[in-house]
Design a protein around this motif. Structure first.
Motif, short mmCIF file in Angstrom:
data_model
loop_
_atom_site.label_atom_id
_atom_site.label_comp_id
_atom_site.label_asym_id
_atom_site.label_seq_id
_atom_site.Cartn_x
_atom_site.Cartn_y
_atom_site.Cartn_z
N VAL A 197 0.86 -1.18 0.00
CA VAL A 197 0.00 0.00 0.00
C VAL A 197 0.90 1.23 0.00
N ALA A 198 0.51 2.24 -0.78
CA ALA A 198 1.37 3.42 -0.92
C ALA A 198 0.56 4.71 -0.87
N VAL A 199 1.26 5.77 -0.52
CA VAL A 199 0.70 7.12 -0.54
C VAL A 199 0.63 7.62 -1.98
N ARG A 200 1.65 7.26 -2.78
CA ARG A 200 1.75 7.69 -4.18
C ARG A 200 2.04 6.48 -5.05
N VAL A 201 1.51 6.50 -6.28
CA VAL A 201 1.80 5.46 -7.26
C VAL A 201 2.19 6.14 -8.55
N TRP A 202 3.40 5.85 -9.00
CA TRP A 202 3.95 6.48 -10.19
C TRP A 202 4.42 5.41 -11.17
N ALA A 243 -1.61 4.79 -11.67
CA ALA A 243 -0.30 5.44 -11.58
C ALA A 243 -0.25 6.73 -12.38
N VAL A 244 0.57 7.64 -11.89
CA VAL A 244 0.84 8.91 -12.56
C VAL A 244 2.21 8.80 -13.23
N ASP A 245 2.30 9.18 -14.50
CA ASP A 245 3.57 9.15 -15.23
C ASP A 245 4.57 10.14 -14.62
N TRP A 249 16.33 13.04 -9.93
CA TRP A 249 15.04 12.85 -9.27
C TRP A 249 15.23 12.37 -7.84
N LEU A 250 16.18 11.47 -7.62
CA LEU A 250 16.40 10.93 -6.28
C LEU A 250 16.76 12.03 -5.28
N THR A 251 17.48 13.03 -5.75
CA THR A 251 17.85 14.15 -4.88
C THR A 251 16.60 14.85 -4.36
N SER A 252 15.65 15.11 -5.23
CA SER A 252 14.43 15.78 -4.79
C SER A 252 13.47 14.82 -4.09
N GLY A 253 13.45 13.56 -4.49
CA GLY A 253 12.52 12.59 -3.93
C GLY A 253 12.82 12.20 -2.50
N ALA A 254 14.05 12.41 -2.04
CA ALA A 254 14.41 12.06 -0.66
C ALA A 254 13.65 12.92 0.35
N VAL A 290 5.06 3.65 -4.56
CA VAL A 290 5.25 2.49 -5.42
C VAL A 290 5.35 3.02 -6.84
N ALA A 291 6.36 2.56 -7.56
CA ALA A 291 6.56 3.03 -8.93
C ALA A 291 6.89 1.85 -9.84
N VAL A 292 6.15 1.72 -10.92
CA VAL A 292 6.43 0.72 -11.94
C VAL A 292 7.32 1.43 -12.96
N VAL A 293 8.58 0.99 -13.05
CA VAL A 293 9.56 1.70 -13.86
C VAL A 293 10.33 0.75 -14.76
#
Length: 188
Positions: free
Chosen positions: A44-49, A67-69, A124-129, A136-139
């Protein structure tokens, strides 16, 4: 607060099965079944990308996710090799392919170098921290590779040494600009 980023690779498509540079094809029947079977294992996640590709969007949908792109998580731009298999590229441009696979700064296909791609994902990781909760992200598999390489501080040459099977997951947890990687568990 900690941000838990759970990255999931897409299910099988003809492109993945054939080692083809993404050509925008849909999941195959086996991929659809596998994603549906794995749906109960998604946290379960707060955000799905997701990466903005057909196979990532379809995998997310088959997992029961809306999911959001995230454009920064697009797959590596393979330039004029898009849609070709590694075998086809090797037959047409063997020296260019060998150079690309051995030099992370090379982009003989006119697209993106591995180093440039890893830099994009790391940005992205810099801002995502600074986010909190679980995402949860399907990448694309190469996004997972880039995350693992950058978070471990490995050289860009290690990019091709990270295997990412369909529907496998990696979790990164971050707080205060620092990330840790959690491997294991195999496919969902």
């Amino acid at each position: 607060m900690t941000h838990r980023l759970h990255l999931l690779a897409p299910a099988l498509s003809a492109s993945l099965r054939e080692a083809r540079f993404d050509d925008g094809c849909s999941l195959d029947a086996a991929g659809v079944r596998a994603a549906r079977d794995a749906a109960d294992g998604v946290p379960v996640a707060v955000r799905v990308w997701c990466s903005p590709s057909v196979r990532c969007r379809e995998t997310a949908a088959e997992l029961g996710l809306t999911a959001v792109d995230v454009p920064e998580w697009a797959g590596l731009d393979a330039g004029r090799w898009r849609g070709l298999t590694l075998e086809e590229v090797g037959a047409r441009e063997p020296e260019a392919l060998a150079g690309w696979l051995s030099d992370p700064g090379a982009a003989p296909h006119g697209g993106e170098s591995v180093r440039g791609f890893c830099d994009r994902v790391a940005g992205w990781l810099t801002s995502g921290a600074e986010l909190s909760g679980r995402t949860v992200a399907v990448v694309e598999p190469e996004v997972v590779r880039a995350v693992v390489v950058r978070l471990l501080g490995a050289p860009d040459e290690a990019f091709w040494r990270v295997d990412v099977p369909p529907l496998s997951g990696v979790e990164a947890s971050g707080r205060g600009g620092r990330w840790n990687v959690r491997l294991g568990g195999g496919p969902l």
